[in-house]
Motif scaffolding. Structure first.
Motif, PDB file in Angstrom:
ATOM      1  N   SER A 159       0.828  -1.203   0.000  1.00 31.54           N
ATOM      2  CA  SER A 159       0.000   0.000   0.000  1.00 31.54           C
ATOM      3  C   SER A 159       0.863   1.255   0.000  1.00 31.54           C
ATOM      4  O   SER A 159       0.556   2.223  -0.695  1.00 31.54           O
ATOM      5  CB  SER A 159      -0.926   0.019   1.212  1.00 31.54           C
ATOM      6  N   ALA A 160       1.918   1.245   0.781  1.00 33.24           N
ATOM      7  CA  ALA A 160       2.808   2.410   0.831  1.00 33.24           C
ATOM      8  C   ALA A 160       3.413   2.686  -0.537  1.00 33.24           C
ATOM      9  O   ALA A 160       3.498   3.846  -0.954  1.00 33.24           O
ATOM     10  CB  ALA A 160       3.895   2.184   1.871  1.00 33.24           C
ATOM     11  N   ARG A 161       3.800   1.647  -1.260  1.00 33.60           N
ATOM     12  CA  ARG A 161       4.349   1.835  -2.611  1.00 33.60           C
ATOM     13  C   ARG A 161       3.298   2.404  -3.553  1.00 33.60           C
ATOM     14  O   ARG A 161       3.575   3.313  -4.330  1.00 33.60           O
ATOM     15  CB  ARG A 161       4.902   0.519  -3.151  1.00 33.60           C
ATOM     16  N   ALA A 162       2.074   1.895  -3.468  1.00 38.80           N
ATOM     17  CA  ALA A 162       1.005   2.356  -4.356  1.00 38.80           C
ATOM     18  C   ALA A 162       0.603   3.796  -4.063  1.00 38.80           C
ATOM     19  O   ALA A 162       0.168   4.513  -4.965  1.00 38.80           O
ATOM     20  CB  ALA A 162      -0.212   1.441  -4.233  1.00 38.80           C
ATOM     21  N   LEU A 163       0.749   4.214  -2.824  1.00 39.93           N
ATOM     22  CA  LEU A 163       0.307   5.551  -2.416  1.00 39.93           C
ATOM     23  C   LEU A 163       1.446   6.559  -2.302  1.00 39.93           C
ATOM     24  O   LEU A 163       1.221   7.705  -1.905  1.00 39.93           O
ATOM     25  CB  LEU A 163      -0.405   5.470  -1.059  1.00 39.93           C
ATOM     26  N   GLU A 164       2.641   6.168  -2.667  1.00 38.17           N
ATOM     27  CA  GLU A 164       3.809   7.010  -2.456  1.00 38.17           C
ATOM     28  C   GLU A 164       3.620   8.474  -2.867  1.00 38.17           C
ATOM     29  O   GLU A 164       3.912   9.374  -2.082  1.00 38.17           O
ATOM     30  CB  GLU A 164       5.020   6.412  -3.166  1.00 38.17           C
ATOM     31  N   PRO A 165       3.091   8.782  -4.052  1.00 37.85           N
ATOM     32  CA  PRO A 165       2.913  10.198  -4.393  1.00 37.85           C
ATOM     33  C   PRO A 165       1.948  10.928  -3.446  1.00 37.85           C
ATOM     34  O   PRO A 165       2.194  12.074  -3.074  1.00 37.85           O
ATOM     35  CB  PRO A 165       2.355  10.172  -5.814  1.00 37.85           C
ATOM     36  N   ALA A 166       0.882  10.289  -3.039  1.00 39.56           N
ATOM     37  CA  ALA A 166      -0.113  10.931  -2.170  1.00 39.56           C
ATOM     38  C   ALA A 166       0.423  11.168  -0.767  1.00 39.56           C
ATOM     39  O   ALA A 166      -0.013  12.091  -0.075  1.00 39.56           O
ATOM     40  CB  ALA A 166      -1.376  10.078  -2.102  1.00 39.56           C
ATOM     41  N   LEU A 167       1.364  10.370  -0.343  1.00 44.35           N
ATOM     42  CA  LEU A 167       1.878  10.466   1.030  1.00 44.35           C
ATOM     43  C   LEU A 167       2.741  11.702   1.243  1.00 44.35           C
ATOM     44  O   LEU A 167       3.004  12.076   2.379  1.00 44.35           O
ATOM     45  CB  LEU A 167       2.661   9.203   1.392  1.00 44.35           C
ATOM     46  N   THR A 168       3.184  12.348   0.186  1.00 40.93           N
ATOM     47  CA  THR A 168       4.012  13.538   0.322  1.00 40.93           C
ATOM     48  C   THR A 168       3.186  14.802   0.551  1.00 40.93           C
ATOM     49  O   THR A 168       3.730  15.843   0.886  1.00 40.93           O
ATOM     50  CB  THR A 168       4.901  13.733  -0.919  1.00 40.93           C
ATOM     51  N   ASP A 169       1.880  14.704   0.391  1.00 40.26           N
ATOM     52  CA  ASP A 169       0.995  15.853   0.606  1.00 40.26           C
ATOM     53  C   ASP A 169       0.958  16.172   2.103  1.00 40.26           C
ATOM     54  O   ASP A 169       0.588  15.322   2.913  1.00 40.26           O
ATOM     55  CB  ASP A 169      -0.407  15.530   0.095  1.00 40.26           C
ATOM     56  N   PRO A 170       1.335  17.394   2.491  1.00 42.98           N
ATOM     57  CA  PRO A 170       1.364  17.719   3.929  1.00 42.98           C
ATOM     58  C   PRO A 170      -0.013  17.695   4.596  1.00 42.98           C
ATOM     59  O   PRO A 170      -0.105  17.649   5.810  1.00 42.98           O
ATOM     60  CB  PRO A 170       1.962  19.131   3.967  1.00 42.98           C
ATOM     61  N   ARG A 171      -1.081  17.686   3.818  1.00 39.58           N
ATOM     62  CA  ARG A 171      -2.433  17.613   4.395  1.00 39.58           C
ATOM     63  C   ARG A 171      -2.864  16.176   4.663  1.00 39.58           C
ATOM     64  O   ARG A 171      -3.920  15.934   5.238  1.00 39.58           O
ATOM     65  CB  ARG A 171      -3.435  18.282   3.456  1.00 39.58           C
ATOM     66  N   SER A 172      -2.060  15.217   4.235  1.00 38.08           N
ATOM     67  CA  SER A 172      -2.385  13.800   4.438  1.00 38.08           C
ATOM     68  C   SER A 172      -2.290  13.435   5.914  1.00 38.08           C
ATOM     69  O   SER A 172      -1.491  14.029   6.654  1.00 38.08           O
ATOM     70  CB  SER A 172      -1.421  12.905   3.655  1.00 38.08           C
ATOM     71  N   PRO A 173      -3.055  12.424   6.331  1.00 38.98           N
ATOM     72  CA  PRO A 173      -2.912  11.954   7.716  1.00 38.98           C
ATOM     73  C   PRO A 173      -1.535  11.336   7.920  1.00 38.98           C
ATOM     74  O   PRO A 173      -0.857  10.963   6.963  1.00 38.98           O
ATOM     75  CB  PRO A 173      -3.997  10.885   7.845  1.00 38.98           C
ATOM     76  N   MET A 174      -1.141  11.238   9.168  1.00 37.44           N
ATOM     77  CA  MET A 174       0.126  10.584   9.488  1.00 37.44           C
ATOM     78  C   MET A 174       0.038   9.105   9.069  1.00 37.44           C
ATOM     79  O   MET A 174      -1.013   8.475   9.260  1.00 37.44           O
ATOM     80  CB  MET A 174       0.402  10.666  10.989  1.00 37.44           C
ATOM     81  N   THR A 175       1.096   8.572   8.501  1.00 41.64           N
ATOM     82  CA  THR A 175       1.094   7.169   8.077  1.00 41.64           C
ATOM     83  C   THR A 175       2.202   6.394   8.777  1.00 41.64           C
ATOM     84  O   THR A 175       3.242   6.954   9.122  1.00 41.64           O
ATOM     85  CB  THR A 175       1.281   7.038   6.550  1.00 41.64           C
ATOM     86  N   VAL A 176       1.911   5.118   8.975  1.00 37.41           N
ATOM     87  CA  VAL A 176       2.866   4.182   9.553  1.00 37.41           C
ATOM     88  C   VAL A 176       2.881   2.968   8.634  1.00 37.41           C
ATOM     89  O   VAL A 176       1.814   2.438   8.312  1.00 37.41           O
ATOM     90  CB  VAL A 176       2.434   3.752  10.978  1.00 37.41           C
ATOM     91  N   VAL A 177       4.066   2.552   8.212  1.00 33.62           N
ATOM     92  CA  VAL A 177       4.186   1.402   7.315  1.00 33.62           C
ATOM     93  C   VAL A 177       4.626   0.181   8.125  1.00 33.62           C
ATOM     94  O   VAL A 177       5.608   0.246   8.862  1.00 33.62           O
ATOM     95  CB  VAL A 177       5.185   1.683   6.170  1.00 33.62           C
ATOM     96  N   LEU A 178       3.871  -0.905   7.968  1.00 28.15           N
ATOM     97  CA  LEU A 178       4.230  -2.159   8.633  1.00 28.15           C
ATOM     98  C   LEU A 178       5.558  -2.669   8.078  1.00 28.15           C
ATOM     99  O   LEU A 178       5.831  -2.497   6.896  1.00 28.15           O
ATOM    100  CB  LEU A 178       3.143  -3.209   8.404  1.00 28.15           C
ATOM    101  N   PRO A 179       6.375  -3.306   8.907  1.00 26.44           N
ATOM    102  CA  PRO A 179       7.622  -3.869   8.374  1.00 26.44           C
ATOM    103  C   PRO A 179       7.322  -5.012   7.421  1.00 26.44           C
ATOM    104  O   PRO A 179       6.311  -5.704   7.553  1.00 26.44           O
ATOM    105  CB  PRO A 179       8.345  -4.368   9.620  1.00 26.44           C
ATOM    106  N   SER A 180       8.217  -5.182   6.457  1.00 27.53           N
ATOM    107  CA  SER A 180       7.992  -6.282   5.492  1.00 27.53           C
ATOM    108  C   SER A 180       8.630  -7.562   5.946  1.00 27.53           C
ATOM    109  O   SER A 180       9.257  -7.694   6.894  1.00 27.53           O
ATOM    110  CB  SER A 180       8.506  -5.926   4.124  1.00 27.53           C
TER     111      SER A 180
END
Length: 74
Positions: free
Chosen positions: A53-74
């Motif tokens: 999910s983090a890879r698929a959303l990478e561009p959206a995650l740089t938006d400062p208005r986005s909620p805080m995200t936490v990526v599970l370890p692989s």
């Protein structure tokens, strides 16, 4: 200010979070994951992401208005 905690990703990796009251949005393809991101409640404060999910959303995650995200370890 309290907010919703959500998780986006493959169901097998996120089902346990449901027990803690996390709102689960499942998706296995990039399109499903992006659709889940846009469906997040407006009061979402934290989003737990699977690595896919983090890879698929990478561009959206740089938006400062986005909620805080936490990526599970692989």
């Amino acid at each position: 200010m309290p907010g919703t905690i959500a998780a986006i990703g493959e169901p097998a990796l996120l089902d346990g979070f449901r027990l803690a009251g996390v709102v689960i949005f499942t998706g296995s393809t990039d399109e499903e994951i992006r659709r889940a991101w846009t469906a997040l409640p407006p009061d979402t404060a934290i989003v737990i992401l699977t690595p896919r999910s983090a890879r698929a959303l990478e561009p959206a995650l740089t938006d400062p208005r986005s909620p805080m995200t936490v990526v599970l370890p692989s």
